[in-house]
Design a protein around this motif. Structure first.
Motif, PDB file in Angstrom:
ATOM      1  N   ASP A 247       0.847  -1.199   0.000  1.00  0.00           N
ATOM      2  CA  ASP A 247       0.000   0.000   0.000  1.00  0.00           C
ATOM      3  C   ASP A 247       0.886   1.254   0.000  1.00  0.00           C
ATOM      4  OD1 ASP A 247      -2.131   1.784   0.282  1.00  0.00           O
ATOM      5  OD2 ASP A 247      -2.291   1.470   2.451  1.00  0.00           O
TER       6      ASP A 247
ATOM      7  N   ASP B 268       0.587   4.111  -1.243  1.00  0.00           N
ATOM      8  CA  ASP B 268      -0.099   5.390  -1.073  1.00  0.00           C
ATOM      9  C   ASP B 268      -0.660   5.572   0.342  1.00  0.00           C
ATOM     10  OD1 ASP B 268       0.446   5.929  -3.755  1.00  0.00           O
ATOM     11  OD2 ASP B 268      -1.435   4.998  -4.419  1.00  0.00           O
TER      12      ASP B 268
ATOM     13  N   THR C 183      -3.294   4.095   1.845  1.00  0.00           N
ATOM     14  CA  THR C 183      -4.755   4.204   1.883  1.00  0.00           C
ATOM     15  C   THR C 183      -5.395   3.332   2.961  1.00  0.00           C
ATOM     16  OG1 THR C 183      -5.039   2.399   0.291  1.00  0.00           O
ATOM     17  CG2 THR C 183      -4.831   4.648  -0.623  1.00  0.00           C
TER      18      THR C 183
END
Length: 173
Positions: free
Chosen positions: A113, A115, A117
């Motif tokens: 992950d 990013d 999120t």
């Protein structure tokens, strides 16, 4: 000096004994009661020992009629002798303590992950589980997805999944 060394090894032996001798200290009283109820359900003939016939009967009550004899033998071998309630509790303690800390599991998910999120795509994650490192079987992946919080877009909320892995299903009472 040799006297001190002897004292240290005795203390270490006592600590090791204390750590393994009282399996009941690993669980809260309510958990022990739940394990006792589960043990009673599995111990079909009520003799205080879980036998192969007890396991077979339990499986049949759960709808699984043709249980592999070798599978049952393997389950019983985990107890390294007769499986009474204390051994049963010890086996669960060993299994539960084998779970990585929640933070370690979260950090592993964060690798997928970039990013940040809090979600990973179900299909991409499934592909990784089936093909990388300690490969999961398709059945194991489906079992995980049955408890995994997955949104309509097909993303797994891995923070919630980590909680479920380390604390049990959040929907339980």
């Amino acid at each position: 000096a040799s006297r001190k060394a002897g004292t240290r090894s005795k203390a270490a032996a006592k600590r090791a004994q204390r750590g393994s001798s009282n399996v009941f200290s690993m669980f809260e009283q309510s958990q022990i009661q739940e394990f006792k109820e589960a043990f009673s359900c599995i111990d079909q003939n009520r003799d205080g020992i879980i036998s192969k016939s007890d396991l077979k009967e339990t499986y049949s009550q759960l709808g699984k009629m043709n249980v592999n004899e070798e599978e049952l033998e393997e389950m019983l071998k985990e107890g390294k002798g007769p499986i009474n309630f204390t051994v049963f509790l010890t086996l669960f303690g060993e299994k539960l303590n084998g779970t990585d800390p929640e933070e370690s599991i979260l950090n592993a998910f964060k690798l997928f992950d970039p990013d940040g999120t809090g979600h990973v795509n179900k299909d991409e994650f499934k592909q990784l589980l089936l093909t990388q490192a300690d490969k999961f079987s398709a059945e194991e992946v489906e079992q995980m997805f049955m408890v995994a919080p997955i949104d309509v877009a097909g993303n797994i909320d891995y923070k919630s999944l980590c909680y479920i892995i380390t604390h049990g299903d959040e929907k339980e009472d």
